[in-house]
Design a protein around this motif. Sequence first.
Motif, PDB file in Angstrom:
ATOM      1  N   HIS A  95       1.039  -1.085   0.184  1.00 13.21           N
ATOM      2  CA  HIS A  95      -0.210  -0.469  -0.186  1.00 13.21           C
ATOM      3  C   HIS A  95       1.367   1.425  -0.215  1.00 13.21           C
ATOM      4  CE1 HIS A  95      -3.615  -2.484   1.836  1.00 13.21           C
ATOM      5  NE2 HIS A  95      -2.850  -2.931   0.780  1.00 13.21           N
ATOM      6  N   VAL A  96       0.565   1.575  -1.220  1.00 12.59           N
ATOM      7  CA  VAL A  96       1.508   3.394  -1.162  1.00 12.59           C
ATOM      8  C   VAL A  96       0.769   5.098  -1.424  1.00 12.59           C
ATOM      9  CG1 VAL A  96       3.350   4.676  -2.520  1.00 12.59           C
ATOM     10  CG2 VAL A  96       3.303   2.041  -2.499  1.00 12.59           C
ATOM     11  N   THR A  97       0.592   5.631  -0.764  1.00 10.36           N
ATOM     12  CA  THR A  97      -0.406   6.601  -0.635  1.00 10.36           C
ATOM     13  C   THR A  97      -0.308   8.295  -1.346  1.00 10.36           C
ATOM     14  OG1 THR A  97      -0.551   7.395   1.233  1.00 10.36           O
ATOM     15  CG2 THR A  97      -1.691   5.707   0.940  1.00 10.36           C
ATOM     16  N   PHE A  98      -0.273   8.974  -1.822  1.00  8.91           N
ATOM     17  CA  PHE A  98       0.229  10.424  -2.226  1.00  8.91           C
ATOM     18  C   PHE A  98      -1.429  11.154  -2.408  1.00  8.91           C
ATOM     19  CE2 PHE A  98      -2.795   8.304  -5.657  1.00  8.91           C
ATOM     20  CZ  PHE A  98      -3.631   9.592  -5.753  1.00  8.91           C
ATOM     21  N   ALA A  99      -1.025  12.689  -1.804  1.00  7.01           N
ATOM     22  CA  ALA A  99      -1.773  13.212  -1.846  1.00  7.01           C
ATOM     23  C   ALA A  99      -0.514  14.682  -1.493  1.00  7.01           C
ATOM     24  CB  ALA A  99      -2.986  13.463  -0.512  1.00  7.01           C
TER      25      ALA A  99
ATOM     26  N   PRO B 194      -4.120  22.616  -7.948  1.00  4.74           N
ATOM     27  CA  PRO B 194      -3.759  21.941  -6.916  1.00  4.74           C
ATOM     28  C   PRO B 194      -3.505  20.501  -7.290  1.00  4.74           C
ATOM     29  CG  PRO B 194      -5.287  23.571  -6.784  1.00  4.74           C
ATOM     30  CD  PRO B 194      -4.981  23.798  -7.442  1.00  4.74           C
ATOM     31  N   HIS B 195      -4.300  20.394  -8.610  1.00  2.15           N
ATOM     32  CA  HIS B 195      -4.508  19.158  -8.925  1.00  2.15           C
ATOM     33  C   HIS B 195      -3.356  18.598 -10.154  1.00  2.15           C
ATOM     34  CE1 HIS B 195      -5.716  20.940 -12.693  1.00  2.15           C
ATOM     35  NE2 HIS B 195      -5.661  20.073 -13.437  1.00  2.15           N
ATOM     36  N   ASP B 196      -2.575  19.461 -10.481  1.00  2.00           N
ATOM     37  CA  ASP B 196      -1.845  18.866 -11.547  1.00  2.00           C
ATOM     38  C   ASP B 196       0.124  18.475 -10.087  1.00  2.00           C
ATOM     39  OD1 ASP B 196      -2.465  20.514 -13.796  1.00  2.00           O
ATOM     40  OD2 ASP B 196      -1.467  22.507 -12.953  1.00  2.00           O
ATOM     41  N   ILE B 197       0.010  18.974  -9.139  1.00  2.00           N
ATOM     42  CA  ILE B 197       0.342  18.372  -8.096  1.00  2.00           C
ATOM     43  C   ILE B 197       0.296  16.902  -7.358  1.00  2.00           C
ATOM     44  CG2 ILE B 197       1.353  18.974  -5.579  1.00  2.00           C
ATOM     45  CD1 ILE B 197       0.444  21.792  -5.968  1.00  2.00           C
ATOM     46  N   THR B 198      -1.007  16.707  -6.705  1.00  2.00           N
ATOM     47  CA  THR B 198      -1.368  15.659  -6.626  1.00  2.00           C
ATOM     48  C   THR B 198      -1.225  14.354  -7.986  1.00  2.00           C
ATOM     49  OG1 THR B 198      -4.195  15.953  -7.348  1.00  2.00           O
ATOM     50  CG2 THR B 198      -3.296  16.330  -4.721  1.00  2.00           C
ATOM     51  N   ASN B 199      -1.741  14.820  -9.953  1.00  2.00           N
ATOM     52  CA  ASN B 199      -0.824  13.948 -10.341  1.00  2.00           C
ATOM     53  C   ASN B 199       0.399  13.929 -11.374  1.00  2.00           C
ATOM     54  OD1 ASN B 199      -3.650  13.716 -11.149  1.00  2.00           O
ATOM     55  ND2 ASN B 199      -3.719  15.559 -12.463  1.00  2.00           N
ATOM     56  N   GLY B 200       0.723  14.847 -10.370  1.00  6.91           N
ATOM     57  CA  GLY B 200       2.586  14.948 -10.808  1.00  6.91           C
ATOM     58  C   GLY B 200       2.692  13.490  -9.580  1.00  6.91           C
ATOM     59  N   LEU B 201       2.262  13.946  -7.718  1.00  3.07           N
ATOM     60  CA  LEU B 201       2.992  12.803  -6.965  1.00  3.07           C
ATOM     61  C   LEU B 201       2.313  10.992  -7.574  1.00  3.07           C
ATOM     62  CD1 LEU B 201       2.270  14.966  -3.904  1.00  3.07           C
ATOM     63  CD2 LEU B 201       4.136  14.389  -4.874  1.00  3.07           C
ATOM     64  N   ALA B 202       1.190  11.480  -8.543  1.00  2.00           N
ATOM     65  CA  ALA B 202       1.207  10.031  -8.278  1.00  2.00           C
ATOM     66  C   ALA B 202       1.392   9.278  -9.405  1.00  2.00           C
ATOM     67  CB  ALA B 202      -0.750   9.768  -8.680  1.00  2.00           C
TER      68      ALA B 202
ATOM     69  N   ALA C  38     -15.109  16.596 -11.805  1.00  2.00           N
ATOM     70  CA  ALA C  38     -14.126  17.063 -12.752  1.00  2.00           C
ATOM     71  C   ALA C  38     -14.419  18.385 -12.810  1.00  2.00           C
ATOM     72  CB  ALA C  38     -14.001  16.220 -14.088  1.00  2.00           C
ATOM     73  N   ALA C  39     -15.377  19.115 -12.735  1.00  2.00           N
ATOM     74  CA  ALA C  39     -15.950  20.629 -12.978  1.00  2.00           C
ATOM     75  C   ALA C  39     -15.472  21.265 -12.141  1.00  2.00           C
ATOM     76  CB  ALA C  39     -16.784  20.713 -13.839  1.00  2.00           C
ATOM     77  N   ALA C  40     -15.424  21.078 -10.450  1.00  2.00           N
ATOM     78  CA  ALA C  40     -15.403  21.144  -9.152  1.00  2.00           C
ATOM     79  C   ALA C  40     -13.935  21.151  -9.237  1.00  2.00           C
ATOM     80  CB  ALA C  40     -16.496  20.513  -8.508  1.00  2.00           C
ATOM     81  N   THR C  41     -13.138  19.843  -9.691  1.00  7.71           N
ATOM     82  CA  THR C  41     -11.278  20.411  -9.100  1.00  7.71           C
ATOM     83  C   THR C  41     -11.260  21.559 -10.219  1.00  7.71           C
ATOM     84  OG1 THR C  41     -11.918  17.958  -8.812  1.00  7.71           O
ATOM     85  CG2 THR C  41      -9.706  19.301  -9.919  1.00  7.71           C
ATOM     86  N   ALA C  42     -11.513  22.109 -10.969  1.00  2.80           N
ATOM     87  CA  ALA C  42     -10.800  23.288 -12.188  1.00  2.80           C
ATOM     88  C   ALA C  42     -11.359  24.863 -11.290  1.00  2.80           C
ATOM     89  CB  ALA C  42     -12.248  22.804 -13.684  1.00  2.80           C
ATOM     90  N   ILE C  43     -13.103  24.494 -11.349  1.00  6.46           N
ATOM     91  CA  ILE C  43     -13.743  25.750 -10.660  1.00  6.46           C
ATOM     92  C   ILE C  43     -12.574  25.697  -9.515  1.00  6.46           C
ATOM     93  CG2 ILE C  43     -15.406  27.217  -9.101  1.00  6.46           C
ATOM     94  CD1 ILE C  43     -17.477  24.974 -11.134  1.00  6.46           C
ATOM     95  N   ALA C  44     -12.425  25.104  -8.618  1.00  2.00           N
ATOM     96  CA  ALA C  44     -11.201  25.505  -7.130  1.00  2.00           C
ATOM     97  C   ALA C  44     -10.004  26.063  -7.692  1.00  2.00           C
ATOM     98  CB  ALA C  44     -11.646  23.713  -6.438  1.00  2.00           C
ATOM     99  N   ALA C  45      -9.625  25.683  -8.558  1.00  2.70           N
ATOM    100  CA  ALA C  45      -8.131  26.420  -9.407  1.00  2.70           C
ATOM    101  C   ALA C  45      -7.928  28.026  -9.696  1.00  2.70           C
ATOM    102  CB  ALA C  45      -8.264  25.631 -10.465  1.00  2.70           C
ATOM    103  N   PHE C  46      -9.631  28.609  -9.113  1.00  3.68           N
ATOM    104  CA  PHE C  46      -9.125  29.649  -9.701  1.00  3.68           C
ATOM    105  C   PHE C  46     -10.212  30.999  -8.616  1.00  3.68           C
ATOM    106  CE2 PHE C  46      -8.977  27.657 -13.760  1.00  3.68           C
ATOM    107  CZ  PHE C  46      -7.743  28.184 -14.140  1.00  3.68           C
TER     108      PHE C  46
END
Length: 454
Positions: free
Chosen positions: A235-239, A270-278, A330-338
Amino acid sequence: MKALVYGLAVAGEATVRAMQSRGIDVLAADDTSTPERLALAGDLGVDLEVAPDDTALERLLGAVDLVVPAPGVPEGHRLFAAATAREVDVVSEIELAYRWEQERPGGPRPMLAVTGTDGKTTTTLLAVEMLAAAGVRSVAAGNTEVPLVTALDLDLDAFVVECTSFRLAWTEQFRGESAAWLNLAPDHLNWHRSYATYGDAKNRIFANQRPSDAAIGFADDADVMRYLAAAPARHVTFAADGADYRVVDGVLTGPTGQLAPVSALSRRLPHDITNGLAASALVLEAGLASTDAVAAALGTFTGPPHRIELVGEIDGVEYYNDSKATTPHAAATAIAAFDHVVLIAGGRNKDLDLSPMVAQPHRIRAVVAIGDAADLIADLFAGVAPIHRASTMPDAVDVAGAAARSGDVVLLSPGCASYDWYSGYEARGDDFRRIVQALAAGIPPAPHEETATP
Protein backbone atom coordinates in the motif's frame (compact mmCIF):
# COMPACT_ATOMS: atom_id res chain seq x y z
CA MET A 1 -10.91 -20.40 -31.31
CA LYS A 2 -13.76 -18.17 -32.44
CA ALA A 3 -14.68 -14.86 -30.78
CA LEU A 4 -17.51 -12.34 -30.86
CA VAL A 5 -16.52 -8.67 -30.81
CA TYR A 6 -19.58 -6.65 -29.77
CA GLY A 7 -19.22 -3.02 -30.83
CA LEU A 8 -17.19 -1.97 -33.85
CA ALA A 9 -15.73 1.42 -32.97
CA VAL A 10 -12.07 2.20 -32.20
CA ALA A 11 -11.44 -0.52 -29.61
CA GLY A 12 -13.61 -3.00 -31.49
CA GLU A 13 -11.75 -2.50 -34.75
CA ALA A 14 -8.37 -2.85 -33.02
CA THR A 15 -9.52 -6.03 -31.29
CA VAL A 16 -10.76 -7.60 -34.53
CA ARG A 17 -7.50 -6.83 -36.31
CA ALA A 18 -5.39 -8.12 -33.42
CA MET A 19 -7.39 -11.34 -33.21
CA GLN A 20 -7.25 -11.94 -36.93
CA SER A 21 -3.48 -11.45 -36.91
CA ARG A 22 -3.31 -14.24 -34.32
CA GLY A 23 -5.42 -16.63 -36.35
CA ILE A 24 -8.66 -16.23 -34.38
CA ASP A 25 -11.95 -16.34 -36.28
CA VAL A 26 -14.08 -13.30 -35.47
CA LEU A 27 -17.78 -12.53 -35.57
CA ALA A 28 -18.95 -8.95 -35.07
CA ALA A 29 -22.13 -7.34 -33.79
CA ASP A 30 -23.21 -3.82 -32.91
CA ASP A 31 -26.36 -2.19 -31.59
CA THR A 32 -26.18 0.55 -34.23
CA SER A 33 -25.46 0.62 -37.92
CA THR A 34 -23.75 3.42 -39.81
CA PRO A 35 -22.34 3.44 -43.33
CA GLU A 36 -18.88 3.81 -41.81
CA ARG A 37 -19.25 0.73 -39.60
CA LEU A 38 -20.67 -1.35 -42.41
CA ALA A 39 -17.77 -0.30 -44.61
CA LEU A 40 -15.33 -1.13 -41.80
CA ALA A 41 -16.84 -4.58 -41.39
CA GLY A 42 -16.36 -5.14 -45.12
CA ASP A 43 -12.76 -4.00 -44.91
CA LEU A 44 -12.17 -6.37 -41.97
CA GLY A 45 -13.85 -9.22 -43.81
CA VAL A 46 -16.41 -9.87 -41.07
CA ASP A 47 -20.18 -9.99 -41.20
CA LEU A 48 -21.72 -7.37 -38.94
CA GLU A 49 -24.85 -8.45 -37.10
CA VAL A 50 -26.77 -5.26 -36.35
CA ALA A 51 -28.96 -5.02 -33.24
CA PRO A 52 -29.35 -8.78 -32.84
CA ASP A 53 -32.57 -9.90 -31.20
CA ASP A 54 -32.54 -12.60 -28.52
CA THR A 55 -32.61 -15.40 -31.06
CA ALA A 56 -29.76 -13.93 -33.10
CA LEU A 57 -27.75 -13.24 -29.95
CA GLU A 58 -28.15 -16.85 -28.83
CA ARG A 59 -26.99 -18.01 -32.25
CA LEU A 60 -23.92 -15.81 -32.10
CA LEU A 61 -22.99 -16.90 -28.58
CA GLY A 62 -23.49 -20.53 -29.50
CA ALA A 63 -20.85 -20.18 -32.20
CA VAL A 64 -18.04 -18.59 -30.14
CA ASP A 65 -15.69 -19.35 -27.25
CA LEU A 66 -15.08 -15.76 -26.20
CA VAL A 67 -16.87 -12.40 -26.12
CA VAL A 68 -15.00 -9.09 -26.20
CA PRO A 69 -17.40 -6.17 -25.62
CA ALA A 70 -16.51 -2.65 -26.73
CA PRO A 71 -16.20 -0.13 -23.87
CA GLY A 72 -19.52 1.46 -24.85
CA VAL A 73 -21.59 -1.69 -24.21
CA PRO A 74 -23.19 -0.97 -20.80
CA GLU A 75 -23.02 -3.24 -17.79
CA GLY A 76 -26.73 -4.06 -17.94
CA HIS A 77 -26.75 -5.06 -21.61
CA ARG A 78 -28.51 -8.39 -22.23
CA LEU A 79 -25.33 -9.63 -23.92
CA PHE A 80 -23.75 -10.32 -20.53
CA ALA A 81 -26.63 -12.25 -19.00
CA ALA A 82 -26.85 -14.33 -22.17
CA ALA A 83 -23.09 -14.99 -22.18
CA THR A 84 -23.17 -15.97 -18.50
CA ALA A 85 -26.05 -18.36 -19.12
CA ARG A 86 -24.06 -20.03 -21.89
CA GLU A 87 -20.84 -19.95 -19.84
CA VAL A 88 -19.05 -18.00 -22.54
CA ASP A 89 -16.01 -16.08 -21.27
CA VAL A 90 -16.37 -12.27 -21.42
CA VAL A 91 -13.18 -10.22 -21.42
CA SER A 92 -12.29 -6.62 -22.19
CA GLU A 93 -9.67 -5.46 -24.65
CA ILE A 94 -7.08 -4.87 -21.90
CA GLU A 95 -7.71 -8.31 -20.42
CA LEU A 96 -7.25 -9.95 -23.80
CA ALA A 97 -4.03 -8.02 -24.40
CA TYR A 98 -2.73 -8.88 -20.94
CA ARG A 99 -3.27 -12.60 -21.55
CA TRP A 100 -1.42 -12.42 -24.85
CA GLU A 101 1.46 -10.49 -23.31
CA GLN A 102 1.95 -13.19 -20.68
CA GLU A 103 2.66 -15.64 -23.52
CA ARG A 104 5.20 -13.37 -25.22
CA PRO A 105 8.48 -15.07 -26.16
CA GLY A 106 11.11 -13.68 -23.83
CA GLY A 107 8.52 -12.92 -21.18
CA PRO A 108 5.96 -10.18 -20.55
CA ARG A 109 6.91 -6.52 -20.39
CA PRO A 110 5.95 -4.44 -17.32
CA MET A 111 2.52 -2.86 -17.20
CA LEU A 112 1.65 0.16 -15.11
CA ALA A 113 -2.03 0.96 -14.62
CA VAL A 114 -3.96 4.14 -13.85
CA THR A 115 -7.62 4.56 -13.00
CA GLY A 116 -9.83 7.18 -11.38
CA THR A 117 -12.90 9.21 -12.16
CA ASP A 118 -10.75 12.15 -13.25
CA GLY A 119 -7.12 12.76 -14.09
CA LYS A 120 -6.37 9.40 -15.74
CA THR A 121 -5.15 10.77 -19.06
CA THR A 122 -2.91 13.43 -17.55
CA THR A 123 -1.34 11.02 -15.08
CA THR A 124 -0.86 8.33 -17.73
CA LEU A 125 0.85 10.73 -20.13
CA LEU A 126 3.04 12.14 -17.37
CA ALA A 127 4.15 8.64 -16.39
CA VAL A 128 5.06 7.93 -20.03
CA GLU A 129 7.15 11.12 -20.08
CA MET A 130 8.89 10.12 -16.86
CA LEU A 131 9.74 6.73 -18.32
CA ALA A 132 11.03 8.39 -21.50
CA ALA A 133 13.33 10.57 -19.38
CA ALA A 134 14.60 7.34 -17.83
CA GLY A 135 15.26 5.81 -21.27
CA VAL A 136 12.32 3.41 -20.99
CA ARG A 137 10.26 3.14 -24.18
CA SER A 138 6.56 3.11 -23.32
CA VAL A 139 3.21 4.27 -24.63
CA ALA A 140 -0.07 5.48 -23.17
CA ALA A 141 -2.41 2.60 -24.01
CA GLY A 142 -5.92 1.40 -23.21
CA ASN A 143 -8.39 4.28 -23.08
CA THR A 144 -6.25 6.28 -25.50
CA GLU A 145 -5.65 6.48 -29.23
CA VAL A 146 -3.64 3.26 -28.88
CA PRO A 147 -5.65 0.26 -27.59
CA LEU A 148 -3.51 -2.13 -25.59
CA VAL A 149 -4.05 -4.92 -28.13
CA THR A 150 -2.40 -2.64 -30.70
CA ALA A 151 0.40 -1.49 -28.40
CA LEU A 152 1.56 -5.09 -27.92
CA ASP A 153 2.99 -5.08 -31.44
CA LEU A 154 5.11 -1.96 -30.82
CA ASP A 155 8.80 -2.10 -29.94
CA LEU A 156 8.46 -1.04 -26.31
CA ASP A 157 9.94 -1.74 -22.90
CA ALA A 158 6.78 -1.14 -20.86
CA PHE A 159 3.14 -0.02 -21.06
CA VAL A 160 1.22 2.61 -19.11
CA VAL A 161 -2.43 1.61 -19.32
CA GLU A 162 -5.25 4.10 -18.79
CA CYS A 163 -7.98 1.92 -17.31
CA THR A 164 -11.62 2.95 -17.44
CA SER A 165 -14.23 1.15 -15.39
CA PHE A 166 -15.64 -0.14 -18.70
CA ARG A 167 -12.42 -2.01 -19.44
CA LEU A 168 -11.70 -3.08 -15.86
CA ALA A 169 -15.18 -4.52 -15.33
CA TRP A 170 -14.41 -7.44 -17.64
CA THR A 171 -10.94 -8.34 -16.39
CA GLU A 172 -9.94 -11.57 -14.65
CA GLN A 173 -6.14 -11.57 -14.78
CA PHE A 174 -5.10 -8.04 -15.81
CA ARG A 175 -2.49 -6.66 -13.46
CA GLY A 176 -0.19 -3.70 -13.20
CA GLU A 177 3.06 -4.13 -11.29
CA SER A 178 2.28 -0.61 -10.14
CA ALA A 179 -1.31 0.62 -10.14
CA ALA A 180 -2.61 4.07 -9.18
CA TRP A 181 -6.20 4.90 -8.26
CA LEU A 182 -6.59 8.68 -8.38
CA ASN A 183 -10.10 9.33 -7.06
CA LEU A 184 -13.66 8.04 -7.07
CA ALA A 185 -16.82 10.07 -7.65
CA PRO A 186 -20.16 9.31 -9.32
CA ASP A 187 -19.79 8.91 -13.09
CA HIS A 188 -21.06 6.70 -15.90
CA LEU A 189 -24.16 5.76 -13.95
CA ASN A 190 -25.87 5.42 -17.33
CA TRP A 191 -23.41 2.56 -17.98
CA HIS A 192 -23.07 0.94 -14.56
CA ARG A 193 -26.00 -0.40 -12.61
CA SER A 194 -25.01 1.59 -9.53
CA TYR A 195 -22.26 3.60 -7.88
CA ALA A 196 -21.29 0.41 -6.03
CA THR A 197 -20.70 -1.57 -9.23
CA TYR A 198 -18.77 1.41 -10.63
CA GLY A 199 -16.44 1.33 -7.62
CA ASP A 200 -16.13 -2.44 -7.76
CA ALA A 201 -15.14 -2.25 -11.43
CA LYS A 202 -12.44 0.30 -10.61
CA ASN A 203 -11.22 -1.99 -7.83
CA ARG A 204 -10.22 -4.59 -10.43
CA ILE A 205 -7.06 -2.50 -10.85
CA PHE A 206 -5.90 -3.82 -7.45
CA ALA A 207 -7.60 -7.23 -7.37
CA ASN A 208 -4.99 -9.32 -9.21
CA GLN A 209 -1.85 -7.65 -7.90
CA ARG A 210 0.82 -9.60 -6.06
CA PRO A 211 2.30 -8.75 -2.66
CA SER A 212 5.44 -7.42 -4.36
CA ASP A 213 3.41 -5.00 -6.53
CA ALA A 214 2.45 -1.45 -5.54
CA ALA A 215 -1.17 -0.41 -5.01
CA ILE A 216 -1.21 3.39 -4.99
CA GLY A 217 -4.17 5.36 -3.65
CA PHE A 218 -5.15 8.99 -3.06
CA ALA A 219 -5.01 9.54 0.69
CA ASP A 220 -7.63 12.31 0.60
CA ASP A 221 -10.31 10.10 -0.99
CA ALA A 222 -12.08 7.96 1.62
CA ASP A 223 -13.60 5.60 -0.95
CA VAL A 224 -10.26 4.95 -2.64
CA MET A 225 -8.62 4.35 0.73
CA ARG A 226 -11.34 1.88 1.69
CA TYR A 227 -10.58 -0.18 -1.40
CA LEU A 228 -6.83 0.25 -0.93
CA ALA A 229 -7.07 -1.22 2.57
CA ALA A 230 -8.10 -4.56 1.06
CA ALA A 231 -5.60 -4.54 -1.81
CA PRO A 232 -3.23 -7.55 -1.83
CA ALA A 233 -0.19 -5.50 -2.92
CA ARG A 234 2.02 -3.06 -0.99
CA HIS A 235 0.00 0.00 0.00
CA VAL A 236 1.37 3.36 -1.14
CA THR A 237 -0.38 6.73 -0.76
CA PHE A 238 -0.14 10.16 -2.34
CA ALA A 239 -1.65 13.52 -1.42
CA ALA A 240 -0.50 17.08 -0.90
CA ASP A 241 -0.01 16.26 2.78
CA GLY A 242 0.00 13.24 5.06
CA ALA A 243 0.97 10.58 2.50
CA ASP A 244 3.98 8.62 1.29
CA TYR A 245 4.25 10.91 -1.74
CA ARG A 246 3.50 14.46 -0.62
CA VAL A 247 4.63 18.09 -0.64
CA VAL A 248 7.15 19.12 2.02
CA ASP A 249 8.17 22.78 2.24
CA GLY A 250 7.20 23.41 -1.37
CA VAL A 251 8.91 20.28 -2.75
CA LEU A 252 7.31 17.14 -4.15
CA THR A 253 8.73 14.41 -1.94
CA GLY A 254 8.67 10.62 -1.90
CA PRO A 255 9.78 7.97 0.59
CA THR A 256 13.38 8.23 -0.64
CA GLY A 257 13.57 12.02 -0.60
CA GLN A 258 12.92 15.08 -2.72
CA LEU A 259 11.62 14.82 -6.29
CA ALA A 260 11.13 18.36 -7.60
CA PRO A 261 10.12 21.81 -6.31
CA VAL A 262 6.51 22.73 -6.93
CA SER A 263 7.87 25.90 -8.55
CA ALA A 264 9.56 23.78 -11.24
CA LEU A 265 6.22 22.44 -12.55
CA SER A 266 5.06 24.10 -15.75
CA ARG A 267 1.57 24.36 -14.21
CA ARG A 268 0.94 24.26 -10.48
CA LEU A 269 -2.79 23.96 -9.90
CA PRO A 270 -3.74 21.68 -6.98
CA HIS A 271 -4.59 18.71 -9.17
CA ASP A 272 -1.36 19.18 -11.17
CA ILE A 273 0.54 18.58 -7.94
CA THR A 274 -1.40 15.46 -6.93
CA ASN A 275 -1.24 14.06 -10.47
CA GLY A 276 2.52 14.64 -10.38
CA LEU A 277 2.78 12.78 -7.09
CA ALA A 278 0.69 9.88 -8.41
CA ALA A 279 2.75 9.53 -11.59
CA SER A 280 5.96 9.72 -9.58
CA ALA A 281 4.76 6.92 -7.31
CA LEU A 282 3.67 4.86 -10.30
CA VAL A 283 7.09 4.79 -11.99
CA LEU A 284 9.31 4.85 -8.90
CA GLU A 285 7.48 2.06 -7.07
CA ALA A 286 7.77 -0.06 -10.22
CA GLY A 287 11.52 0.53 -10.24
CA LEU A 288 11.42 1.78 -13.83
CA ALA A 289 12.69 5.35 -13.35
CA SER A 290 15.05 7.34 -11.17
CA THR A 291 14.21 10.44 -9.18
CA ASP A 292 16.29 12.45 -11.67
CA ALA A 293 14.09 11.25 -14.54
CA VAL A 294 10.97 12.06 -12.53
CA ALA A 295 12.23 15.57 -11.81
CA ALA A 296 13.08 16.16 -15.47
CA ALA A 297 9.62 15.14 -16.64
CA LEU A 298 7.83 17.15 -13.96
CA GLY A 299 9.67 20.24 -15.16
CA THR A 300 8.73 19.89 -18.82
CA PHE A 301 5.29 18.25 -18.88
CA THR A 302 2.55 20.59 -20.14
CA GLY A 303 -0.49 18.33 -19.96
CA PRO A 304 -3.02 17.17 -22.56
CA PRO A 305 -5.49 19.42 -24.38
CA HIS A 306 -9.03 19.94 -23.07
CA ARG A 307 -8.01 19.74 -19.40
CA ILE A 308 -7.80 23.28 -17.97
CA GLU A 309 -5.97 24.33 -21.11
CA LEU A 310 -5.25 28.05 -21.47
CA VAL A 311 -6.41 28.91 -25.00
CA GLY A 312 -6.32 32.70 -25.04
CA GLU A 313 -6.57 36.04 -23.30
CA ILE A 314 -8.93 38.86 -24.27
CA ASP A 315 -9.05 42.22 -22.45
CA GLY A 316 -7.32 40.85 -19.38
CA VAL A 317 -9.58 37.77 -19.16
CA GLU A 318 -8.02 34.31 -19.53
CA TYR A 319 -10.02 31.60 -21.31
CA TYR A 320 -9.57 27.97 -20.29
CA ASN A 321 -10.76 24.90 -22.18
CA ASP A 322 -11.73 22.16 -19.74
CA SER A 323 -14.04 20.28 -22.09
CA LYS A 324 -12.80 16.93 -20.77
CA ALA A 325 -14.56 17.73 -17.49
CA THR A 326 -17.63 15.63 -18.27
CA THR A 327 -18.45 15.01 -14.61
CA PRO A 328 -19.39 17.44 -11.83
CA HIS A 329 -16.40 16.18 -9.83
CA ALA A 330 -14.01 17.19 -12.62
CA ALA A 331 -15.70 20.57 -13.06
CA ALA A 332 -15.50 21.22 -9.31
CA THR A 333 -11.77 20.52 -9.43
CA ALA A 334 -11.32 23.08 -12.20
CA ILE A 335 -13.44 25.72 -10.49
CA ALA A 336 -11.40 25.33 -7.31
CA ALA A 337 -8.24 26.26 -9.23
CA PHE A 338 -9.30 29.90 -9.79
CA ASP A 339 -10.49 32.82 -7.66
CA HIS A 340 -13.00 34.45 -10.04
CA VAL A 341 -14.70 32.29 -12.66
CA VAL A 342 -17.28 32.88 -15.35
CA LEU A 343 -18.36 29.30 -15.87
CA ILE A 344 -19.69 27.82 -19.11
CA ALA A 345 -21.40 24.58 -18.08
CA GLY A 346 -23.93 22.09 -19.36
CA GLY A 347 -24.31 19.55 -22.10
CA ARG A 348 -25.86 16.12 -21.71
CA ASN A 349 -26.04 15.02 -18.09
CA LYS A 350 -24.93 11.42 -17.46
CA ASP A 351 -27.60 10.83 -14.80
CA LEU A 352 -25.33 12.44 -12.22
CA ASP A 353 -25.94 14.76 -9.29
CA LEU A 354 -24.47 18.06 -10.47
CA SER A 355 -24.34 19.66 -7.01
CA PRO A 356 -20.53 19.25 -6.54
CA MET A 357 -20.14 22.02 -9.12
CA VAL A 358 -21.52 24.56 -6.68
CA ALA A 359 -19.31 23.50 -3.76
CA GLN A 360 -17.32 26.76 -3.88
CA PRO A 361 -19.87 29.44 -4.80
CA HIS A 362 -17.60 32.31 -3.76
CA ARG A 363 -15.46 31.65 -6.84
CA ILE A 364 -18.31 32.01 -9.35
CA ARG A 365 -18.73 35.42 -11.02
CA ALA A 366 -21.43 34.26 -13.44
CA VAL A 367 -22.69 31.12 -15.16
CA VAL A 368 -23.50 30.51 -18.81
CA ALA A 369 -25.78 27.46 -19.12
CA ILE A 370 -25.63 25.47 -22.35
CA GLY A 371 -26.98 22.31 -23.94
CA ASP A 372 -29.58 19.79 -22.83
CA ALA A 373 -28.73 20.35 -19.16
CA ALA A 374 -29.08 24.13 -19.31
CA ASP A 375 -32.15 24.12 -17.05
CA LEU A 376 -30.38 21.89 -14.51
CA ILE A 377 -27.35 24.19 -14.49
CA ALA A 378 -29.53 27.29 -14.16
CA ASP A 379 -31.43 25.78 -11.23
CA LEU A 380 -28.22 24.63 -9.58
CA PHE A 381 -26.62 28.09 -9.57
CA ALA A 382 -29.79 30.08 -8.95
CA GLY A 383 -29.12 32.59 -6.19
CA VAL A 384 -25.37 31.91 -6.38
CA ALA A 385 -24.45 34.06 -9.38
CA PRO A 386 -26.08 35.71 -12.40
CA ILE A 387 -27.31 33.06 -14.87
CA HIS A 388 -27.13 33.44 -18.64
CA ARG A 389 -28.14 31.02 -21.35
CA ALA A 390 -26.60 30.37 -24.75
CA SER A 391 -27.78 28.18 -27.59
CA THR A 392 -24.45 27.92 -29.43
CA MET A 393 -20.84 27.93 -28.37
CA PRO A 394 -20.10 31.30 -30.04
CA ASP A 395 -22.99 32.78 -28.07
CA ALA A 396 -21.66 31.20 -24.87
CA VAL A 397 -18.20 32.70 -25.39
CA ASP A 398 -19.67 36.14 -26.17
CA VAL A 399 -21.94 36.12 -23.12
CA ALA A 400 -19.18 34.85 -20.84
CA GLY A 401 -16.76 37.50 -22.08
CA ALA A 402 -19.31 40.23 -21.43
CA ALA A 403 -19.87 38.97 -17.89
CA ALA A 404 -16.16 38.73 -17.04
CA ARG A 405 -13.94 41.44 -15.59
CA SER A 406 -10.25 41.93 -16.13
CA GLY A 407 -8.41 39.35 -14.03
CA ASP A 408 -11.26 36.84 -14.23
CA VAL A 409 -11.20 33.45 -15.91
CA VAL A 410 -13.75 32.22 -18.45
CA LEU A 411 -13.84 28.49 -17.87
CA LEU A 412 -15.49 25.94 -20.15
CA SER A 413 -15.89 23.14 -17.63
CA PRO A 414 -19.22 21.58 -18.57
CA GLY A 415 -19.67 18.86 -15.94
CA CYS A 416 -21.66 17.02 -18.61
CA ALA A 417 -21.08 14.98 -21.75
CA SER A 418 -20.91 16.69 -25.13
CA TYR A 419 -23.21 14.52 -27.22
CA ASP A 420 -26.04 17.03 -27.43
CA TRP A 421 -24.02 19.50 -29.55
CA TYR A 422 -20.87 17.62 -30.51
CA SER A 423 -19.45 14.22 -31.41
CA GLY A 424 -17.23 14.22 -28.34
CA TYR A 425 -15.53 16.40 -25.74
CA GLU A 426 -12.59 16.93 -28.10
CA ALA A 427 -14.82 18.51 -30.74
CA ARG A 428 -16.43 20.71 -28.08
CA GLY A 429 -13.06 21.84 -26.75
CA ASP A 430 -11.66 22.40 -30.23
CA ASP A 431 -14.63 24.59 -31.11
CA PHE A 432 -14.24 26.63 -27.92
CA ARG A 433 -10.54 27.11 -28.59
CA ARG A 434 -11.19 28.10 -32.22
CA ILE A 435 -13.75 30.71 -31.20
CA VAL A 436 -11.58 32.23 -28.46
CA GLN A 437 -8.51 32.41 -30.67
CA ALA A 438 -10.47 34.03 -33.49
CA LEU A 439 -11.88 36.67 -31.13
CA ALA A 440 -8.43 37.29 -29.66
CA ALA A 441 -7.19 37.95 -33.20
CA GLY A 442 -10.11 40.28 -33.92
CA ILE A 443 -11.68 37.85 -36.40
CA PRO A 444 -15.38 36.91 -36.16
CA PRO A 445 -15.48 33.13 -35.66
CA ALA A 446 -17.11 31.14 -38.45
CA PRO A 447 -20.03 28.82 -37.56
CA HIS A 448 -19.05 25.28 -36.65
CA GLU A 449 -21.04 22.48 -38.22
CA GLU A 450 -21.30 20.44 -35.02
CA THR A 451 -22.66 23.28 -32.89
CA ALA A 452 -26.37 23.28 -32.24
CA THR A 453 -28.39 26.03 -33.84
CA PRO A 454 -31.06 28.03 -32.02
